[in-house]
Design a protein around this motif. Structure first.
Motif, PDB file in Angstrom:
ATOM      1  N   GLU A 111      -6.019  -3.246  -6.167  1.00 31.08           N
ATOM      2  CA  GLU A 111      -7.466  -3.120  -6.141  1.00 31.08           C
ATOM      3  C   GLU A 111      -7.865  -1.799  -6.781  1.00 31.08           C
ATOM      4  O   GLU A 111      -7.193  -0.783  -6.600  1.00 31.08           O
ATOM      5  N   MET A 112      -8.961  -1.821  -7.547  1.00 30.55           N
ATOM      6  CA  MET A 112      -9.484  -0.619  -8.193  1.00 30.55           C
ATOM      7  C   MET A 112     -10.950  -0.436  -7.798  1.00 30.55           C
ATOM      8  O   MET A 112     -11.745  -1.377  -7.907  1.00 30.55           O
ATOM      9  N   ILE A 113     -11.265   0.777  -7.350  1.00 28.80           N
ATOM     10  CA  ILE A 113     -12.638   1.099  -6.960  1.00 28.80           C
ATOM     11  C   ILE A 113     -13.485   1.302  -8.217  1.00 28.80           C
ATOM     12  O   ILE A 113     -13.064   1.987  -9.158  1.00 28.80           O
ATOM     13  N   ILE A 114     -14.672   0.721  -8.234  1.00 29.30           N
ATOM     14  CA  ILE A 114     -15.640   0.985  -9.291  1.00 29.30           C
ATOM     15  C   ILE A 114     -16.918   1.499  -8.636  1.00 29.30           C
ATOM     16  O   ILE A 114     -17.349   1.000  -7.596  1.00 29.30           O
ATOM     17  N   ASN A 153      -7.942  -4.566   1.259  1.00 30.00           N
ATOM     18  CA  ASN A 153      -6.635  -4.704   1.887  1.00 30.00           C
ATOM     19  C   ASN A 153      -6.184  -3.344   2.424  1.00 30.00           C
ATOM     20  O   ASN A 153      -6.097  -2.362   1.682  1.00 30.00           O
ATOM     21  N   GLN A 154      -5.859  -3.274   3.706  1.00 29.42           N
ATOM     22  CA  GLN A 154      -5.446  -2.017   4.316  1.00 29.42           C
ATOM     23  C   GLN A 154      -4.108  -1.535   3.757  1.00 29.42           C
ATOM     24  O   GLN A 154      -3.848  -0.322   3.722  1.00 29.42           O
ATOM     25  N   GLN A 155      -3.260  -2.457   3.332  1.00 24.69           N
ATOM     26  CA  GLN A 155      -1.986  -2.047   2.741  1.00 24.69           C
ATOM     27  C   GLN A 155      -2.205  -1.299   1.426  1.00 24.69           C
ATOM     28  O   GLN A 155      -1.475  -0.346   1.118  1.00 24.69           O
ATOM     29  N   SER A 158      -6.340 -13.979   6.628  1.00 24.12           N
ATOM     30  CA  SER A 158      -5.128 -14.396   5.908  1.00 24.12           C
ATOM     31  C   SER A 158      -4.634 -13.328   4.935  1.00 24.12           C
ATOM     32  O   SER A 158      -3.580 -13.501   4.321  1.00 24.12           O
ATOM     33  N   SER A 159      -5.401 -12.240   4.766  1.00 22.38           N
ATOM     34  CA  SER A 159      -5.028 -11.109   3.889  1.00 22.38           C
ATOM     35  C   SER A 159      -4.707 -11.566   2.470  1.00 22.38           C
ATOM     36  O   SER A 159      -3.664 -11.233   1.906  1.00 22.38           O
ATOM     37  N   GLN A 160      -5.614 -12.345   1.902  1.00 21.15           N
ATOM     38  CA  GLN A 160      -5.417 -12.786   0.524  1.00 21.15           C
ATOM     39  C   GLN A 160      -6.765 -13.034  -0.150  1.00 21.15           C
ATOM     40  O   GLN A 160      -7.786 -13.207   0.515  1.00 21.15           O
ATOM     41  N   TRP A 161      -6.718 -13.025  -1.493  1.00 22.27           N
ATOM     42  CA  TRP A 161      -7.910 -13.247  -2.290  1.00 22.27           C
ATOM     43  C   TRP A 161      -8.070 -14.733  -2.575  1.00 22.27           C
ATOM     44  O   TRP A 161      -7.099 -15.428  -2.885  1.00 22.27           O
ATOM     45  N   MET A 162      -9.324 -15.208  -2.490  1.00 21.52           N
ATOM     46  CA  MET A 162      -9.640 -16.609  -2.762  1.00 21.52           C
ATOM     47  C   MET A 162     -10.745 -16.683  -3.812  1.00 21.52           C
ATOM     48  O   MET A 162     -11.574 -15.778  -3.932  1.00 21.52           O
ATOM     49  N   ILE A 163     -10.747 -17.762  -4.569  1.00 24.14           N
ATOM     50  CA  ILE A 163     -11.793 -17.974  -5.586  1.00 24.14           C
ATOM     51  C   ILE A 163     -13.103 -18.304  -4.898  1.00 24.14           C
ATOM     52  O   ILE A 163     -13.172 -19.208  -4.054  1.00 24.14           O
ATOM     53  N   THR A 184      -4.882   0.485   0.749  1.00 19.41           N
ATOM     54  CA  THR A 184      -5.406   1.793   1.141  1.00 19.41           C
ATOM     55  C   THR A 184      -4.276   2.732   1.530  1.00 19.41           C
ATOM     56  O   THR A 184      -4.235   3.899   1.096  1.00 19.41           O
ATOM     57  N   LYS A 185      -3.348   2.248   2.331  1.00 20.92           N
ATOM     58  CA  LYS A 185      -2.237   3.085   2.782  1.00 20.92           C
ATOM     59  C   LYS A 185      -1.334   3.487   1.610  1.00 20.92           C
ATOM     60  O   LYS A 185      -0.918   4.647   1.505  1.00 20.92           O
ATOM     61  N   LEU A 186      -1.049   2.534   0.710  1.00 16.72           N
ATOM     62  CA  LEU A 186      -0.176   2.838  -0.415  1.00 16.72           C
ATOM     63  C   LEU A 186      -0.826   3.846  -1.359  1.00 16.72           C
ATOM     64  O   LEU A 186      -0.151   4.735  -1.894  1.00 16.72           O
ATOM     65  N   LYS A 187      -2.125   3.739  -1.560  1.00 14.09           N
ATOM     66  CA  LYS A 187      -2.815   4.695  -2.436  1.00 14.09           C
ATOM     67  C   LYS A 187      -2.836   6.082  -1.804  1.00 14.09           C
ATOM     68  O   LYS A 187      -2.684   7.097  -2.499  1.00 14.09           O
ATOM     69  N   ILE A 188      -3.020   6.162  -0.500  1.00 11.32           N
ATOM     70  CA  ILE A 188      -3.009   7.468   0.169  1.00 11.32           C
ATOM     71  C   ILE A 188      -1.622   8.091   0.085  1.00 11.32           C
ATOM     72  O   ILE A 188      -1.477   9.295  -0.131  1.00 11.32           O
TER      73      ILE A 188
END
Length: 315
Positions: free
Chosen positions: A105-108, A258-260, A152-157, A262-266
């Motif tokens: 994910e990328m913040i804009i 996704n919290q994962q 479900s921690s996933q992206w949907m269309i 966030t944690k990985l970026k930190i």
């Protein structure tokens, strides 16, 4: 004993032929097959030599064509020679793969936000004496809009979208133009690229839509004296070699879903030290400030200050 003409026609000698005639005909009949064999052999030798010549030419053609198949450019290179086999390697690919496995994910933002991880590449196969421009753009992966499902921690269309309302922008690397030797000697970093959702942006940031999937593309362009590529808004039709990487695809968001992620970026972003250990960062900052001579030491004696004020009040 003389035979009549009629009897002579049915005689053994007439049917079989005279020995002298057989001797004259046999060498000719034997010579003709030999000539045919010789001619056939010469013809086979000619064909075999021609075939061998063709086979000897085929490896040369294949050797020239095989390296071109290993490249993964999207656009034709136009004026660049076919012998210039340009390759681009993604630096930090392991980190990109970790994000990609979770769902990058990328913040804009309206003001523009830098990418993390940033796109960093290494280029090979350039002509050391020629000048090149290196650029990057971000294009949609598809024409879908997405939403994040938390349980479900996933992206949907979530539906379809139209990207035609936004004109894609190209970010030219600030070191462009530069010689092929210089480009190949360094790692090309696009850490200054900023992503924005402001469609009226006038600062040169890359404009994207939130909740959509995109992928960065790296472009290598040979310098053209007829065109000022430092001010181009879109890619030229010729002379461009384009590269993209599957693991750099990301979804644009205004806040991490996704919290994962966030944690990985930190954990991996060097500019997120304050989120990891705020007390330690504050202590390090204070220690640095103490070492500078321009910071004066300030001491206040509140008792003395209070006594002076009280004495002045009585007067």
């Amino acid at each position: 004993m003389a035979l009549s003409s009629r009897a002579h026609a049915f005689s053994v000698e007439a049917l079989v032929g005279r020995p002298s005639k057989r001797k004259l005909r046999d060498p000719r009949e034997e010579a003709q097959p030999e000539l045919l064999k010789k001619e056939g052999g010469e013809e086979e030798e000619r064909r075999s030599s021609a075939a061998a010549g063709r086979k000897s030419e085929l490896p040369e053609k294949r050797s020239k064509a095989e390296p071109l198949a290993t490249t993964f450019g999207c656009n034709s290179f136009g004026s660049l020679e076919e012998k210039d086999i340009i390759q681009v390697e993604l630096q930090g690919s392991e980190l990109w793969k970790r994000f990609h496995d979770i769902g990058t994910e990328m913040i804009i933002t309206k003001a523009g936000r830098r990418m993390f991880p940033s796109v960093r590449v290494k280029v090979k196969g350039l002509d050391p004496g020629k000048q090149y421009y290196v650029a990057i753009d971000v294009v949609p992966v598809d024409s879908k809009r997405y939403r994040y499902i938390y349980h479900s921690s996933q992206w949907m269309i979530a539906g379809n979208t139209d990207h035609s309302c936004i004109t894609p922008r190209v970010y030219i690397h600030p070191d462009s133009p530069c010689s092929g030797e210089t480009w190949m000697r360094q790692i090309i970093s696009f850490d200054r690229v900023k992503l924005t959702n402001n469609e009226m942006d006038d600062k040169g940031h890359i404009i994207l839509q939130s909740m959509h999937k995109y992928k960065p593309r790296v472009h290598v362009m040979k310098q053209d004296s007829r065109v000022d590529m430092s001010r181009i808004q879109s890619l030229p039709a010729e002379g461009v070699k384009t590269f993209s990487f599957k693991e750099t695809e990301f979804t644009t968001v205004t806040a991490y879903q996704n919290q994962q992620i966030t944690k990985l970026k930190i954990d991996r972003n060097p500019f997120a030290k304050g989120f990891r250990d705020p007390g330690r960062s504050r202590g390090v900052l204070d220690g640095l400030l103490e070492t500078y001579p321009w910071r004066p030491s300030l001491t206040l004696d509140f008792k003395t200050f209070g006594a002076d004020t009280q004495s002045k009040m009585f007067y």
